[in-house]
Design an enzyme around this catalytic site. Structure first.
Site, PDB file in Angstrom:
ATOM      1  N   GLY A 222      43.908  55.894  36.498  1.00  0.00           N
ATOM      2  CA  GLY A 222      44.188  54.788  35.587  1.00  0.00           C
ATOM      3  C   GLY A 222      45.652  54.455  35.388  1.00  0.00           C
ATOM      4  O   GLY A 222      45.981  53.697  34.484  1.00  0.00           O
ATOM      5  N   GLU A 261      43.342  61.731  39.227  1.00  0.00           N
ATOM      6  CA  GLU A 261      42.558  60.948  40.196  1.00  0.00           C
ATOM      7  C   GLU A 261      43.091  59.524  40.298  1.00  0.00           C
ATOM      8  O   GLU A 261      42.399  58.568  39.943  1.00  0.00           O
ATOM      9  CB  GLU A 261      41.088  60.899  39.747  1.00  0.00           C
ATOM     10  CG  GLU A 261      40.447  62.236  39.519  1.00  0.00           C
ATOM     11  CD  GLU A 261      39.181  62.118  38.666  1.00  0.00           C
ATOM     12  OE1 GLU A 261      38.923  61.032  38.085  1.00  0.00           O
ATOM     13  OE2 GLU A 261      38.447  63.114  38.584  1.00  0.00           O
ATOM     14  N   GLY A 263      43.795  55.962  41.768  1.00  0.00           N
ATOM     15  CA  GLY A 263      43.297  55.080  42.827  1.00  0.00           C
ATOM     16  C   GLY A 263      44.333  54.003  43.071  1.00  0.00           C
ATOM     17  O   GLY A 263      45.124  54.026  44.012  1.00  0.00           O
ATOM     18  N   TYR A 304      38.234  39.991  36.914  1.00  0.00           N
ATOM     19  CA  TYR A 304      39.014  40.647  35.855  1.00  0.00           C
ATOM     20  C   TYR A 304      40.096  39.743  35.278  1.00  0.00           C
ATOM     21  O   TYR A 304      40.964  40.229  34.546  1.00  0.00           O
ATOM     22  CB  TYR A 304      39.741  41.880  36.421  1.00  0.00           C
ATOM     23  CG  TYR A 304      38.893  42.928  37.074  1.00  0.00           C
ATOM     24  CD1 TYR A 304      37.965  43.665  36.333  1.00  0.00           C
ATOM     25  CD2 TYR A 304      39.023  43.217  38.432  1.00  0.00           C
ATOM     26  CE1 TYR A 304      37.206  44.668  36.940  1.00  0.00           C
ATOM     27  CE2 TYR A 304      38.273  44.209  39.036  1.00  0.00           C
ATOM     28  CZ  TYR A 304      37.370  44.924  38.285  1.00  0.00           C
ATOM     29  OH  TYR A 304      36.634  45.913  38.884  1.00  0.00           O
ATOM     30  N   CYS A 330      31.388  28.331  47.305  1.00  0.00           N
ATOM     31  CA  CYS A 330      30.729  27.318  46.484  1.00  0.00           C
ATOM     32  C   CYS A 330      30.408  27.873  45.110  1.00  0.00           C
ATOM     33  O   CYS A 330      29.281  28.255  44.809  1.00  0.00           O
ATOM     34  CB  CYS A 330      29.480  26.798  47.186  1.00  0.00           C
ATOM     35  SG  CYS A 330      29.907  25.709  48.527  1.00  0.00           S
ATOM     36  N   GLU A 331      31.424  27.953  44.299  1.00  0.00           N
ATOM     37  CA  GLU A 331      31.436  28.505  42.946  1.00  0.00           C
ATOM     38  C   GLU A 331      32.862  28.301  42.491  1.00  0.00           C
ATOM     39  O   GLU A 331      33.757  28.199  43.327  1.00  0.00           O
ATOM     40  CB  GLU A 331      31.223  30.028  42.982  1.00  0.00           C
ATOM     41  CG  GLU A 331      29.813  30.482  42.845  1.00  0.00           C
ATOM     42  CD  GLU A 331      29.532  31.118  41.508  1.00  0.00           C
ATOM     43  OE1 GLU A 331      30.182  30.743  40.505  1.00  0.00           O
ATOM     44  OE2 GLU A 331      28.653  31.962  41.475  1.00  0.00           O
ATOM     45  N   TYR A 358      40.896  47.806  45.349  1.00  0.00           N
ATOM     46  CA  TYR A 358      39.764  46.977  44.903  1.00  0.00           C
ATOM     47  C   TYR A 358      39.834  45.573  45.490  1.00  0.00           C
ATOM     48  O   TYR A 358      39.461  44.597  44.866  1.00  0.00           O
ATOM     49  CB  TYR A 358      39.689  46.949  43.360  1.00  0.00           C
ATOM     50  CG  TYR A 358      39.767  48.341  42.762  1.00  0.00           C
ATOM     51  CD1 TYR A 358      38.723  49.237  42.951  1.00  0.00           C
ATOM     52  CD2 TYR A 358      40.892  48.788  42.066  1.00  0.00           C
ATOM     53  CE1 TYR A 358      38.789  50.533  42.454  1.00  0.00           C
ATOM     54  CE2 TYR A 358      40.973  50.085  41.572  1.00  0.00           C
ATOM     55  CZ  TYR A 358      39.917  50.946  41.767  1.00  0.00           C
ATOM     56  OH  TYR A 358      39.988  52.230  41.286  1.00  0.00           O
TER      57      TYR A 358
END
Ligand SMILES: *Cc1c(COP(=O)(O)O)cnc(C)c1O
Length: 402
Positions: A222, A261, A263, A304, A330-331, A358
């Site tokens: 984090g 940990e 990431g 996010y 298409c969004e 990510y």
């Protein structure tokens, strides 16, 4: 010196392999890893790369070559890590809401396991008793992290066993003589405030006396990285100092290993997504630059509300104008609204920064588009580490009926 790929390197990769393209920079990962190692040199710290951020085998191998361990969020990630050559004792599986069969499989692979529910802890105790050491994932009831979607330690979060249920944990541990080797928390992602980690440490320190076979305290990941100029970043040297002071002052913890940990911290900044501009569309509201990628390839802005810096690689000296950078899905598919960029022409190459974590990992084939190719630049050499999808890939697992 801070590692960064040049515009020329990025353009060369895009021209050779086509777009949209993910490009990663090995030396940047090394630099980030070394920052942690240097900061924590005076403590007994082990780094487990949270590989859900980016699992490409060549990335895992690079991380392994640095001496890092790896943290996994699924049994398949654990198998990828073993495939990449990590020995089982360097692989940690921090589970969350998984079937007990997966924990049994992890046990059979000989990897470290953090168990996150009373139900699985009980099944584990019944089956393995004292024979296989495990960690327990606790929920510290601390609210922290960049936004609610990526906060995992608060009192409404599904993650971990709530610390207020500790008596139930202890009952199970005593009943089945479970070998608890570690206490784990992961409070959330993008935690810039070092004191959040200190709070977590205090919660775990209160729990230590209930277990007498502990080997490690796992403080999760984090760490926040800057996404735009002026963004705050977790102060790693300060964190290291506070962690060291806290552990040294505790009679038991001073002899325990400290696990982290990270990431995003290791792989966010190493990654670039390069796309090309398909169409420019002037409207009364804004000028749209429609590009040949979308949230199917980089979902963070839509999912996010994440901010990614963007630059026009093809016209770095052009006059600045405001554009809305939109994808081809298409969004509603907006990467940036009214963003100042050097003048964009159709065909120009745009780069998204901080796309390593990510990014590809959360990509999909939505709209039946191909997933991008991935390239790793290491010692200035370009390596294709994943081919772009082909049409056959879209059909591969489909079973056509008459
Ligand atoms: C996702 C995750 C991490 C990594 O989080 P980052 O914000 O990428 O550092 C670490 N530990 C666990 C258990 C996770 O689920």
């Amino acid at each position: 010196m801070s590692e960064q790929l040049s515009n020329q390197q990025l353009l060369a990769a895009a021209q050779q392999f086509g777009t949209p393209l993910y490009v990663y920079h090995a030396e940047k990962i090394t630099e980030q890893y070394q920052k942690l190692v240097n900061a924590f040199a005076k403590s007994d710290v082990k780094i487990f790369y949270a590989c859900k951020a980016l699992t490409n085998i060549s990335i895992l191998k690079h991380v392994k070559s640095l001496g890092s361990n790896v943290d996994c969020s699924s049994i398949n990630e654990a198998k990828l890590a073993l495939h990449a050559g990590f020995s089982p004792d360097r692989v940690l599986y921090t589970s969350n809401g998984i079937a007990f069969e997966e924990i049994e499989e992890a046990q059979s692979l000989g990897i470290h396991i953090n168990i996150d529910s009373l139900s699985n802890l009980e099944k584990f105790g019944k089956k393995f008793g004292h024979s296989y050491p495990v960690g327990i994932r606790l929920r510290p009831n601390i609210l922290a992290g960049g936004n609610f979607k990526i906060s995992t330690g608060h009192d409404k979060s599904k993650f971990g066993i709530p610390v207020d249920q500790l008596d139930k944990v202890i009952t199970l541990v005593n009943e089945y003589n479970i070998h608890i080797q570690g206490l784990h928390i992961h409070t959330g992602s993008e935690i810039k405030d070092v004191d959040v980690f200190v709070q977590g440490i205090e919660v775990l320190f209160d729990i230590i006396p209930h277990f007498n076979e502990l080997k490690f305290i796992d403080l999760g990941g984090g760490f926040k990285v800057p996404y735009k100029h002026g963004d705050a970043e977790t102060d790693i040297p300060l964190l290291a100092q506070k962690v060291k002071e806290a552990f040294e002052a505790h009679p038991v913890a001073r002899n325990l290993q400290i696990w982290f940990e990270p990431g995003k911290f290791l792989v966010s900044d190493c990654g670039y997504l390069i796309a090309q501009v398909n169409v420019l569309k002037e409207t009364s509201a804004t000028t749209f630059a429609g590009i040949n990628t979308g949230f199917n390839h980089l979902i963070r802005p839509m999912f996010y509300d994440a901010y990614h810096r963007i630059q026009n690689l093809s016209n770095p000296d052009g006059q600045e104008k405001k554009y809305s950078i939109v994808g081809n899905i298409c969004e509603t598919d907006t990467f940036a609204w009214d963003r100042k960029l050097h003048e964009i022409r159709e065909g120009d190459y745009l780069v998204f920064y901080n796309a390593g974590a990510y990014g590809f990992e959360m990509s999909s084939n939505f709209n039946s588009r191909f997933k991008p190719a991935e390239v790793l630049i290491k010692e200035s050499n370009m390596h294709l580490i994943r081919k772009r999808d082909t049409f056959e890939d879209l059909l591969k697992n489909q079973v056509e009926i008459a």
